[in-house]
Write a protein that holds these residues in place. Structure first.
Motif, PDB file in Angstrom:
ATOM      1  N   MET A 122      94.566 -38.184  15.077  1.00 25.43           N
ATOM      2  CA  MET A 122      95.028 -37.718  16.376  1.00 25.43           C
ATOM      3  C   MET A 122      96.253 -36.821  16.265  1.00 25.43           C
ATOM      4  O   MET A 122      96.456 -35.932  17.104  1.00 25.43           O
ATOM      5  CB  MET A 122      95.330 -38.903  17.278  1.00 25.43           C
ATOM      6  CG  MET A 122      94.084 -39.628  17.777  1.00 25.43           C
ATOM      7  SD  MET A 122      94.471 -40.974  18.912  1.00 25.43           S
ATOM      8  CE  MET A 122      95.303 -40.083  20.227  1.00 25.43           C
ATOM      9  N   LEU A 123      97.070 -37.025  15.214  1.00 29.02           N
ATOM     10  CA  LEU A 123      98.355 -36.330  15.130  1.00 29.02           C
ATOM     11  C   LEU A 123      98.418 -35.282  14.022  1.00 29.02           C
ATOM     12  O   LEU A 123      99.217 -34.348  14.109  1.00 29.02           O
ATOM     13  CB  LEU A 123      99.477 -37.356  14.911  1.00 29.02           C
ATOM     14  CG  LEU A 123      99.603 -38.436  15.984  1.00 29.02           C
ATOM     15  CD1 LEU A 123     100.594 -39.510  15.545  1.00 29.02           C
ATOM     16  CD2 LEU A 123     100.026 -37.821  17.306  1.00 29.02           C
ATOM     17  N   GLY A 124      97.624 -35.444  12.969  1.00 31.20           N
ATOM     18  CA  GLY A 124      97.685 -34.508  11.846  1.00 31.20           C
ATOM     19  C   GLY A 124      98.953 -34.633  11.034  1.00 31.20           C
ATOM     20  O   GLY A 124      99.265 -33.761  10.225  1.00 31.20           O
ATOM     21  N   SER A 125      99.687 -35.708  11.227  1.00 31.00           N
ATOM     22  CA  SER A 125     100.959 -35.926  10.542  1.00 31.00           C
ATOM     23  C   SER A 125     101.026 -37.368  10.067  1.00 31.00           C
ATOM     24  O   SER A 125     100.965 -38.297  10.885  1.00 31.00           O
ATOM     25  CB  SER A 125     102.133 -35.636  11.485  1.00 31.00           C
ATOM     26  OG  SER A 125     103.340 -36.184  10.977  1.00 31.00           O
ATOM     27  N   LEU A 144      92.161 -29.142  12.164  1.00 34.36           N
ATOM     28  CA  LEU A 144      92.535 -27.930  12.896  1.00 34.36           C
ATOM     29  C   LEU A 144      91.633 -27.718  14.104  1.00 34.36           C
ATOM     30  O   LEU A 144      92.080 -27.236  15.144  1.00 34.36           O
ATOM     31  CB  LEU A 144      92.493 -26.713  11.969  1.00 34.36           C
ATOM     32  CG  LEU A 144      93.667 -26.614  10.998  1.00 34.36           C
ATOM     33  CD1 LEU A 144      93.449 -25.471  10.007  1.00 34.36           C
ATOM     34  CD2 LEU A 144      94.977 -26.412  11.741  1.00 34.36           C
ATOM     35  N   VAL A 145      90.364 -28.092  13.978  1.00 36.57           N
ATOM     36  CA  VAL A 145      89.473 -28.030  15.133  1.00 36.57           C
ATOM     37  C   VAL A 145      89.945 -29.018  16.207  1.00 36.57           C
ATOM     38  O   VAL A 145      89.987 -28.703  17.401  1.00 36.57           O
ATOM     39  CB  VAL A 145      88.018 -28.332  14.736  1.00 36.57           C
ATOM     40  CG1 VAL A 145      87.137 -28.479  15.979  1.00 36.57           C
ATOM     41  CG2 VAL A 145      87.458 -27.226  13.847  1.00 36.57           C
ATOM     42  N   ALA A 175      92.278 -31.046  24.080  1.00 31.80           N
ATOM     43  CA  ALA A 175      93.344 -31.678  24.862  1.00 31.80           C
ATOM     44  C   ALA A 175      93.568 -33.086  24.304  1.00 31.80           C
ATOM     45  O   ALA A 175      92.662 -33.662  23.685  1.00 31.80           O
ATOM     46  CB  ALA A 175      92.947 -31.737  26.330  1.00 31.80           C
ATOM     47  N   PRO A 176      94.752 -33.662  24.496  1.00 30.20           N
ATOM     48  CA  PRO A 176      95.053 -34.969  23.902  1.00 30.20           C
ATOM     49  C   PRO A 176      94.009 -36.049  24.178  1.00 30.20           C
ATOM     50  O   PRO A 176      93.556 -36.736  23.252  1.00 30.20           O
ATOM     51  CB  PRO A 176      96.411 -35.318  24.508  1.00 30.20           C
ATOM     52  CG  PRO A 176      97.068 -33.995  24.716  1.00 30.20           C
ATOM     53  CD  PRO A 176      95.954 -33.087  25.155  1.00 30.20           C
ATOM     54  N   THR A 177      93.621 -36.225  25.434  1.00 31.34           N
ATOM     55  CA  THR A 177      92.645 -37.275  25.741  1.00 31.34           C
ATOM     56  C   THR A 177      91.294 -36.963  25.129  1.00 31.34           C
ATOM     57  O   THR A 177      90.596 -37.861  24.624  1.00 31.34           O
ATOM     58  CB  THR A 177      92.508 -37.456  27.263  1.00 31.34           C
ATOM     59  OG1 THR A 177      93.781 -37.818  27.812  1.00 31.34           O
ATOM     60  CG2 THR A 177      91.497 -38.548  27.586  1.00 31.34           C
ATOM     61  N   GLU A 178      90.890 -35.691  25.126  1.00 26.16           N
ATOM     62  CA  GLU A 178      89.632 -35.303  24.491  1.00 26.16           C
ATOM     63  C   GLU A 178      89.671 -35.633  22.997  1.00 26.16           C
ATOM     64  O   GLU A 178      88.684 -36.117  22.426  1.00 26.16           O
ATOM     65  CB  GLU A 178      89.383 -33.807  24.679  1.00 26.16           C
ATOM     66  CG  GLU A 178      88.994 -33.394  26.079  1.00 26.16           C
ATOM     67  CD  GLU A 178      88.803 -31.896  26.193  1.00 26.16           C
ATOM     68  OE1 GLU A 178      87.954 -31.481  27.000  1.00 26.16           O
ATOM     69  OE2 GLU A 178      89.480 -31.138  25.480  1.00 26.16           O
ATOM     70  N   ARG A 179      90.791 -35.374  22.381  1.00 25.29           N
ATOM     71  CA  ARG A 179      90.926 -35.650  20.950  1.00 25.29           C
ATOM     72  C   ARG A 179      90.786 -37.144  20.679  1.00 25.29           C
ATOM     73  O   ARG A 179      90.085 -37.554  19.751  1.00 25.29           O
ATOM     74  CB  ARG A 179      92.273 -35.136  20.447  1.00 25.29           C
ATOM     75  CG  ARG A 179      92.476 -35.274  18.947  1.00 25.29           C
ATOM     76  CD  ARG A 179      93.681 -34.479  18.501  1.00 25.29           C
ATOM     77  NE  ARG A 179      93.862 -34.517  17.059  1.00 25.29           N
ATOM     78  CZ  ARG A 179      94.687 -33.724  16.372  1.00 25.29           C
ATOM     79  NH1 ARG A 179      95.403 -32.819  17.020  1.00 25.29           N
ATOM     80  NH2 ARG A 179      94.788 -33.824  15.062  1.00 25.29           N
ATOM     81  N   ALA A 213      83.588 -37.232  26.194  1.00 24.84           N
ATOM     82  CA  ALA A 213      82.995 -37.258  24.853  1.00 24.84           C
ATOM     83  C   ALA A 213      81.970 -36.143  24.685  1.00 24.84           C
ATOM     84  O   ALA A 213      81.932 -35.461  23.651  1.00 24.84           O
ATOM     85  CB  ALA A 213      82.348 -38.616  24.590  1.00 24.84           C
ATOM     86  N   HIS A 214      81.151 -35.946  25.711  1.00 21.67           N
ATOM     87  CA  HIS A 214      80.135 -34.882  25.653  1.00 21.67           C
ATOM     88  C   HIS A 214      80.798 -33.509  25.547  1.00 21.67           C
ATOM     89  O   HIS A 214      80.401 -32.669  24.722  1.00 21.67           O
ATOM     90  CB  HIS A 214      79.253 -34.949  26.905  1.00 21.67           C
ATOM     91  CG  HIS A 214      78.251 -33.840  26.990  1.00 21.67           C
ATOM     92  ND1 HIS A 214      77.091 -33.818  26.228  1.00 21.67           N
ATOM     93  CD2 HIS A 214      78.245 -32.691  27.725  1.00 21.67           C
ATOM     94  CE1 HIS A 214      76.419 -32.712  26.498  1.00 21.67           C
ATOM     95  NE2 HIS A 214      77.091 -32.018  27.403  1.00 21.67           N
ATOM     96  N   ARG A 215      81.831 -33.297  26.321  1.00 23.13           N
ATOM     97  CA  ARG A 215      82.534 -32.005  26.314  1.00 23.13           C
ATOM     98  C   ARG A 215      83.233 -31.778  24.968  1.00 23.13           C
ATOM     99  O   ARG A 215      83.167 -30.693  24.390  1.00 23.13           O
ATOM    100  CB  ARG A 215      83.551 -31.990  27.456  1.00 23.13           C
ATOM    101  CG  ARG A 215      84.272 -30.651  27.633  1.00 23.13           C
ATOM    102  CD  ARG A 215      85.022 -30.618  28.956  1.00 23.13           C
ATOM    103  NE  ARG A 215      86.071 -31.628  29.026  1.00 23.13           N
ATOM    104  CZ  ARG A 215      86.071 -32.647  29.877  1.00 23.13           C
ATOM    105  NH1 ARG A 215      85.078 -32.823  30.734  1.00 23.13           N
ATOM    106  NH2 ARG A 215      87.077 -33.518  29.905  1.00 23.13           N
ATOM    107  N   ALA A 216      83.887 -32.828  24.456  1.00 26.83           N
ATOM    108  CA  ALA A 216      84.589 -32.700  23.180  1.00 26.83           C
ATOM    109  C   ALA A 216      83.616 -32.474  22.031  1.00 26.83           C
ATOM    110  O   ALA A 216      83.879 -31.679  21.127  1.00 26.83           O
ATOM    111  CB  ALA A 216      85.429 -33.954  22.929  1.00 26.83           C
ATOM    112  N   ARG A 217      82.488 -33.163  22.063  1.00 27.21           N
ATOM    113  CA  ARG A 217      81.481 -33.021  21.009  1.00 27.21           C
ATOM    114  C   ARG A 217      80.955 -31.587  20.947  1.00 27.21           C
ATOM    115  O   ARG A 217      80.807 -31.007  19.870  1.00 27.21           O
ATOM    116  CB  ARG A 217      80.342 -34.008  21.260  1.00 27.21           C
ATOM    117  CG  ARG A 217      79.404 -34.198  20.069  1.00 27.21           C
ATOM    118  CD  ARG A 217      78.315 -35.203  20.419  1.00 27.21           C
ATOM    119  NE  ARG A 217      78.872 -36.484  20.824  1.00 27.21           N
ATOM    120  CZ  ARG A 217      78.707 -37.018  22.019  1.00 27.21           C
ATOM    121  NH1 ARG A 217      78.007 -36.383  22.962  1.00 27.21           N
ATOM    122  NH2 ARG A 217      79.231 -38.196  22.315  1.00 27.21           N
ATOM    123  N   ALA A 218      80.681 -31.011  22.104  1.00 27.94           N
ATOM    124  CA  ALA A 218      80.194 -29.633  22.145  1.00 27.94           C
ATOM    125  C   ALA A 218      81.259 -28.658  21.664  1.00 27.94           C
ATOM    126  O   ALA A 218      80.964 -27.696  20.944  1.00 27.94           O
ATOM    127  CB  ALA A 218      79.756 -29.285  23.577  1.00 27.94           C
TER     128      ALA A 218
END
Length: 298
Positions: A33-36, A119-120, A125-129, A160-165
């Motif tokens: 979620m953070l990449g760190s 990177l993708v 957006a945070p909640t989508e991630r 989930a559907h939106r983030a997956r696409a």
């Protein structure tokens, strides 16, 4: 309950054991979620403080509870990080991690922590991630995710559907086997070391993109380097350095050493057998964990 012989609170021991048994999972959730890694460790500390303060007898599913707390803490920190990244000097890249070789055999886990995928995920957006990570990587059910992100299950399904696409449109078109990736990395390393321009041109896509993260601390390109000619020109400058192939974020990468210290970590993105992306992390603050393996899991 206290063990009269040892004086140890058995309940506290059980709670500690439960947290430790899920630690790799929780770290991976926070890191994806953070990449760190540094921020992920801070999230785990906050999760532990919350966990140590609850009545564990009321927690029916410790794993679900810990993932929920970790997710909420990571979401709060992610919003802070986004503001910090707005003032970051040059491209921001995830913190690279040395990961045990067996992680590469878990293809889905390895892909989820790859530099390219992280990177993708940055474009969500945070909640989508959070929803994407919890559903696609850790296979949590929608009800459980809904509790973690304070949404209704139907809303989580839509997210989930939106983030997956969104992710599918930006991830590499085909997966590359670990063996093929190692072969490409070996050839790439030899070409860089020897200054073999022809060899580099044969394995790099015409529209390749090089991102270099110096964080304003060390010299690095503050804009993406695009195109095989410009990228190759940058790569030949590594000819005098000591290059060591390794696994970074579950995928083959190069560690560049100068004067006995780690100078740069270069991760590759492969697509259809060609290198389409190069991610060079030079910011010393992001290289502090490169002297030891980091455990991830799900």
């Amino acid at each position: 309950m206290v063990d009269r012989d040892s004086g140890i609170d058995a309940g506290a021991t059980t709670a500690t054991d439960s947290f430790v048994s899920h630690r790799n999972l929780l770290f991976t959730v926070a890191y994806e979620m953070l990449g760190s890694a540094a921020d992920a460790e801070d999230v785990l500390q906050e999760t532990w403080l919350r966990w140590s303060g609850v009545d564990h007898a009321t927690v029916r599913d410790p794993r679900a509870f810990l993932v929920r707390v970790t997710t909420r803490q990571a979401l709060t920190r992610l919003r802070t990080l986004r503001r910090r990244k707005e003032s970051y000097v040059g491209p921001w890249l995830p913190e690279p991690l040395l990961i045990a070789p067996d992680v590469a055999e878990d293809v889905e886990l390895a892909e989820s922590v790859s530099m390219a995928m992280l990177l993708v995920l940055e474009t969500l957006a945070p909640t989508e991630r959070a929803v994407f990570v919890l559903r696609e990587v850790f296979a949590l059910d929608y009800d459980e995710i809904a509790r973690a992100v304070d949404k209704t299950p139907p809303a989580v399904r839509q997210i989930a559907h939106r983030a997956r696409a969104h992710v599918a449109a930006r991830r590499p078109r085909e997966r590359v086997s670990p063996a093929e990736a190692r072969d490409v990395l070996a050839a790439f390393g030899r070409a860089v070391e020897t200054g073999d321009l022809t060899g580099l041109l044969d394995m790099i896509a015409p529209d390749v993109v090089l991102l270099t993260d110096g964080g304003g601390v060390v010299r690095a390109a503050v804009e993406p380097v695009v195109g095989v000619a410009d990228v190759t020109e940058v790569l030949v400058r590594l000819g005098g350095a000591l290059l060591r192939p390794t696994l970074v974020n579950g995928h083959p990468a190069l560690i560049v050493r100068r004067d006995g210290r780690i100078d740069t970590v270069v991760a590759l993105r492969l697509d259809a057998g060609l290198i389409t992306g190069l991610y060079a992390v030079r910011n010393p603050e992001k290289l502090s964990r490169m002297d030891r393996e980091t455990a991830v899991g799900r």
